[in-house]
Motif scaffolding. Structure first.
Motif, PDB file in Angstrom:
ATOM      1  N   VAL A 219       0.737  -1.184  -0.064  1.00 22.24           N
ATOM      2  CA  VAL A 219       0.007   0.089   0.025  1.00 22.24           C
ATOM      3  C   VAL A 219       0.929   1.121   0.055  1.00 22.24           C
ATOM      4  N   GLU A 220       1.771   1.326   0.845  1.00 22.20           N
ATOM      5  CA  GLU A 220       2.822   2.319   0.910  1.00 22.20           C
ATOM      6  C   GLU A 220       3.579   2.833  -0.363  1.00 22.20           C
TER       7      GLU A 220
ATOM      8  N   LEU B   9       0.691   4.532  -2.283  1.00 22.61           N
ATOM      9  CA  LEU B   9       0.484   5.947  -1.980  1.00 22.61           C
ATOM     10  C   LEU B   9       1.550   6.782  -2.366  1.00 22.61           C
ATOM     11  N   ASP B  10       2.778   6.122  -2.373  1.00 26.21           N
ATOM     12  CA  ASP B  10       4.103   7.202  -2.494  1.00 26.21           C
ATOM     13  C   ASP B  10       4.071   7.572  -4.137  1.00 26.21           C
TER      14      ASP B  10
ATOM     15  N   ASP C 257      -7.223  -1.444   2.721  1.00 24.62           N
ATOM     16  CA  ASP C 257      -6.468  -0.325   3.366  1.00 24.62           C
ATOM     17  C   ASP C 257      -6.267   0.773   2.555  1.00 24.62           C
ATOM     18  N   LEU C 258      -5.799   0.391   1.312  1.00 30.15           N
ATOM     19  CA  LEU C 258      -5.772   1.378  -0.048  1.00 30.15           C
ATOM     20  C   LEU C 258      -6.840   2.420  -0.248  1.00 30.15           C
TER      21      LEU C 258
ATOM     22  N   PRO D 110      -9.578   3.327   1.671  1.00 28.91           N
ATOM     23  CA  PRO D 110      -9.642   4.640   2.501  1.00 28.91           C
ATOM     24  C   PRO D 110      -8.861   5.776   2.454  1.00 28.91           C
ATOM     25  N   SER D 111      -7.330   5.262   2.322  1.00 28.03           N
ATOM     26  CA  SER D 111      -6.211   6.088   2.217  1.00 28.03           C
ATOM     27  C   SER D 111      -6.416   7.128   1.106  1.00 28.03           C
ATOM     28  N   LEU D 112      -6.925   6.508   0.031  1.00 25.74           N
ATOM     29  CA  LEU D 112      -6.714   7.235  -1.445  1.00 25.74           C
ATOM     30  C   LEU D 112      -7.942   8.242  -1.264  1.00 25.74           C
ATOM     31  N   ARG D 113      -8.930   7.749  -0.883  1.00 20.50           N
ATOM     32  CA  ARG D 113     -10.271   8.640  -0.738  1.00 20.50           C
ATOM     33  C   ARG D 113     -10.042   9.717   0.355  1.00 20.50           C
ATOM     34  N   GLU D 114      -9.207   9.795   1.282  1.00 15.26           N
ATOM     35  CA  GLU D 114      -8.944  10.856   2.120  1.00 15.26           C
ATOM     36  C   GLU D 114      -7.958  11.843   1.613  1.00 15.26           C
ATOM     37  N   ARG D 115      -7.467  11.574   0.303  1.00 17.51           N
ATOM     38  CA  ARG D 115      -6.702  12.244  -0.558  1.00 17.51           C
ATOM     39  C   ARG D 115      -7.435  12.859  -1.895  1.00 17.51           C
TER      40      ARG D 115
END
Length: 387
Positions: A133-134, A137-138, A164-165, A167-172
């Motif tokens: 995932v990291e 995101l990077d 995991d991926l 929600p992290s992308l939606r925050e962005r």
């Protein structure tokens, strides 16, 4: 299917009885856009199927668009979302995907990049086929308009952490598309919890007929249609509804979800039995994730030393065992797999995949054949063994 043992369910699994019945019932359906009673009955069948799909994928029925399969769904998501982003942007847009995607994702992604429609970043996988995932995101930039990461790889069976991926992308504020074609049969797919903006699925991977799939597109997500015409399916995908195929898809996903837990546990045990038997042969290695939680229970991918791939699949076929030396997603040409190259897999690859009809007797029959075929083929090319 005229084989004794099908070990290529990842390519296509037999239709479920419920899907056959639904297809037969609506095979002679009227045009579902017609206003007469017969047409409206067909439209009801389509909408009931849409509700079955939504329940199976845990999304809204209004987000389900029927397609001809996973390839069209992937193309609709990538091209449609990228083109919509370009229309809204005053500058360039950026697309992120991975090196283990199906050609139905990598193909349009590279095509869009070659046309100058998008800047493309392809994220490398780990050797086991998973994409951290990291790392994804990077790769995201200020101009990233879409990220596409598959739920589960069709060759190695590696499962990515989409929950995991997303929600992290939606925050962005970046939409995520996931190709879930291989996942629906055995994994609990949850569009809402994963917070994906788009998802692709194909019916013949879990018990619907070939020729039907779905694209799940989050409400409010701008998407440019690939086809224009009568404006069916929210105007995103024009064309006459295939009532019989759509109904069969709905029936199949309902049946697959109903017995998914049982099928998953059974295939996990059968996969372990198959893998243990193969690894008992000299010069055989298992590829993909080592942790069971990180791989599909249906997939066993191995490499063999000292065996020609074409000779192996031919010998298995003659013995009534349907297996694959790669993914059944191309024209049939024998070319190296980009996925296996990206993961550094060496040796002769063999993908064995189980499905809802698989039995212990079939696995044991296959292991008997492997125990005879592999040593016999090696005797024909002794210099290659152990190389």
């Amino acid at each position: 299917m005229d084989v004794d043992v099908l070990l290529d369910h990842a390519a296509s699994t037999p239709p479920r009885p419920e899907a056959r019945a639904a297809l037969q019932r609506w095979l002679d359906a009227a045009n579902a856009s017609a206003t007469h009673a017969a047409g409206q009955a067909a439209r009801v069948a389509v909408e009931q199927a849409r509700e079955q799909v939504a329940a199976g994928l845990r999304c809204s029925p209004h987000e389900v668009v029927f397609t001809s399969g996973g390839t069209e769904a992937d193309n609709l998501a990538l091209k449609g979302i990228v083109w919509a982003a370009r229309e809204r942007s005053s500058g360039p847009v950026h697309l992120v995907t991975t090196g283990v995607e199906h050609p139905a994702v990598l193909g349009p992604a590279r095509w869009l990049a070659e046309r100058g429609d998008v800047a493309l970043t392809v994220v490398a996988p780990d050797p086991d086929g998973r994409v951290p995932v990291e790392r994804v995101l990077d790769a995201v930039r200020a101009d990233t308009c879409l990220v596409s990461v598959m739920t589960a790889n069709n060759e190695l069976g590696a499962v990515n952490a989409i929950a995991d991926l997303g929600p992290s992308l939606r925050e962005r504020g970046v939409p995520l598309h996931t190709d879930a074609v291989q996942a629906v049969a055995t994994l609990d797919v949850d569009v809402t919890a994963w917070q994906v903006a788009a998802l692709s699925a194909s019916g013949h991977k879990f018990g619907a007929p070939q020729g039907v799939g779905v694209a799940v597109l989050r409400r409010g997500l701008p998407v440019v249609p690939l086809t224009h015409g009568g404006g069916q399916d929210r105007g995103v995908r024009s064309g006459t509804f295939a009532a019989g195929l759509d109904a069969a898809f709905g029936a199949a996903i309902e049946a697959a979800v109903a017995d998914r837990s049982e099928v998953r546990a059974r295939l996990r045990a059968l996969g372990d039995r198959l893998a243990d038997g193969l690894l008992g042969l000299d010069g055989v290695r298992r590829n993909g994730p080592s942790a069971a939680a990180h791989r599909l229970p249906s997939h066993v991918h191995v490499s063999l030393d000292g065996v020609d791939g074409a000779a192996l699949t031919l010998a298995l076929d003659r013995a009534g065992i349907a297996a694959s030396s790669g993914a059944a997603c191309g024209s049939g040409a024998a070319t190296a797999s980009p996925v296996l190259e990206a993961c550094g897999v060496v040796g002769t690859p063999l993908r064995l995949s189980l499905g809802w009809t698989s039995t212990e007797a079939e696995v044991d029959r296959a292991l008997d054949v492997f125990g005879d075929v592999v040593p016999r083929l090696r005797r024909r090319q002794p210099a290659a063994h152990g190389a």
